[in-house]
Design an enzyme around this catalytic site. Structure first.
Site, short mmCIF file in Angstrom:
data_model
loop_
_atom_site.label_atom_id
_atom_site.label_comp_id
_atom_site.label_asym_id
_atom_site.label_seq_id
_atom_site.Cartn_x
_atom_site.Cartn_y
_atom_site.Cartn_z
N ARG A 196 0.83 -1.22 0.00
CA ARG A 196 0.00 0.00 0.00
C ARG A 196 0.86 1.26 0.00
O ARG A 196 0.46 2.28 -0.57
CB ARG A 196 -0.93 0.00 1.21
N LYS A 200 -18.82 -17.08 2.67
CA LYS A 200 -20.27 -16.98 2.85
C LYS A 200 -20.96 -16.18 1.76
O LYS A 200 -20.49 -15.12 1.35
CB LYS A 200 -20.56 -16.30 4.19
N GLY A 223 -8.22 -8.82 -0.18
CA GLY A 223 -7.02 -9.35 0.49
C GLY A 223 -6.65 -10.77 0.11
O GLY A 223 -5.50 -11.06 -0.24
N GLY A 252 -13.23 -3.28 0.99
CA GLY A 252 -14.62 -2.83 1.11
C GLY A 252 -15.06 -1.90 -0.01
O GLY A 252 -16.14 -2.07 -0.57
#
Length: 392
Positions: free
Chosen positions: A36, A194, A347, A370
């Site tokens: 980053r 999920k 990630g 996100g």
């Protein structure tokens, strides 16, 4: 995107406040993965070379607001950037009220913005104080663009000029190209444990893509919806009807969600668990599915090779254990060799890209988690929206 770009501005002698995403892992006072920081250096270098008085801040970890803590300090980040620039970089601790000077062509790091009261709640007073520190605000933290906080949104309202940094611009250009005007056929690969955490993404993509590849625990819910036994695999029974609905919805417009024909199973989640290959219809009640089999992986590889655009978010198996990594590896190799425009983010996806060494073979790798997902969902990102408003 109709935003002002930092490269459009004259920065000489200007106080430039950059909000970067320098939220990196730190161990024993050293940065352990600096991807980053590398991604943020383009904007930082540019502003320095233009003669700006450059200030950079970021969040790191989840500190308690109003309380300084060594473990969440940006000191290791300042040290890392100092090494890159080959000169000392000051870390300014209490910066909200000013009381510090920056020279032309100098860079200072402003301590973790999440230490500041009012940061997360986007308090007006905090945002106005930030804005007073600068002539130009540069938003370059795409990873936090989905959050309206004082350092991502509030400051952009009040700064004399608010613009997008080089990294943010690249991210938006790549995402726009992949999602708003994609070369067809368009394929999305969505993995993860999920369905519930990615449901809105799956629903949004099911309307855009020609093929929606589901992987990991998510795939088991779709396998069950296709009438297969998934044993004691991770599966969300309450979302089986949703999976059926998505399959039917896509079929109506001649689009598909490919279902595995063979799978790799084990009896327990363990690094030393032997991998057993089975037909998708032969899974027993005590089996756990940990990967797609070679036939399914080949089918997915062919889909990727024949596509015009591929969006990848999430591995298709438990690739951390090598015996359950073949499916993800096959997909990674197809992404490396396809002529399609490929966009990857998240990630676990980046971990897989690094593991299979295809970093320079992906058209664009998003540094965000996100925000990347929210863009895929078709949501407006607050920190981008305010830049668009300020550009008018």
């Amino acid at each position: 995107m109709s935003v002002i770009r930092v490269t459009d501005l004259d920065l000489k002698g200007k106080r430039v406040f950059i909000r970067a995403d320098l939220n990196v892992p730190v161990k024993d006072g050293k940065v352990t993965s600096d991807a980053r920081i590398s991604a943020s250096m383009g904007t930082i270098d540019y502003c320095l070379k233009q003669g700006g008085k450059v200030m950079v801040t970021s969040h790191l970890g989840r500190p308690e607001e109003g309380v300084w803590s060594g473990e969440n300090s940006l000191k290791p980040v300042a040290d890392n950037i100092s090494e890159r620039l080959g000169k000392p970089v000051r870390l300014v601790k209490d910066w909200v009220d000013g009381n510090f000077d920056v020279a032309e062509g100098e860079l200072v790091i402003l301590e973790n913005c999440r230490f500041n009261k009012g940061e997360k709640k986007n308090a007006d007073e905090t945002a106005q104080k930030y804005a007073r520190l600068c002539d130009v605000f540069v938003m370059d933290a795409f990873g936090t663009a989905h959050r309206a906080e004082a350092s991502t949104y509030g400051i952009a309202r009040y700064a004399p000029v608010a613009c997008a940094g080089i990294l943010l611009t690249e991210e938006l250009d790549a995402l726009t190209r992949a999602l708003l005007d994609p070369a067809r056929p368009m394929v999305a690969i969505v993995g993860g444990s999920k369905v519930s955490t990615k449901l809105t993404v799956l629903e949004s993509l099911s309307e855009k893509v020609d093929q929606l590849v589901v992987g990991g625990g998510i795939a088991n819910t779709f396998l069950k919806a296709a009438g297969k036994n998934v044993g004691k695999s991770l599966c969300e029974d309450d979302l089986v009807p949703t999976a059926k609905m998505l399959m039917e919805k896509m079929a109506k417009r001649n689009a598909t969600i490919p279902i595995a024909v063979d799978v790799v199973v084990g009896k327990k989640f363990d690094a030393s668990e032997p991998a057993v290959l089975k037909d998708a219809g032969a899974v027993t009640d005590d089996d756990m599915i940990f990967d797609v089999g070679p036939k399914s992986a080949r089918e997915l590889s062919d889909i990727i090779m024949n596509s015009g655009t591929v969006v990848w978010n999430g591995p298709v198996g438990v690739f951390e254990f090598d015996q359950f990594g073949a499916g993800t590896r096959t997909i990674a190799m197809a992404i490396a060799h396809t002529k399609a425009f490929t966009l990857a983010g998240g990630g676990d996806t980046i971990a897989a890209i690094q593991k299979y060494d295809i970093y320079d073979k992906v058209s664009y790798i998003s540094t965000a988690g996100g925000a990347f997902l929210e863009f895929l969902e078709g949501k407006k990102l607050p920190a981008v929206e305010i830049l668009e408003q300020r550009a008018q």
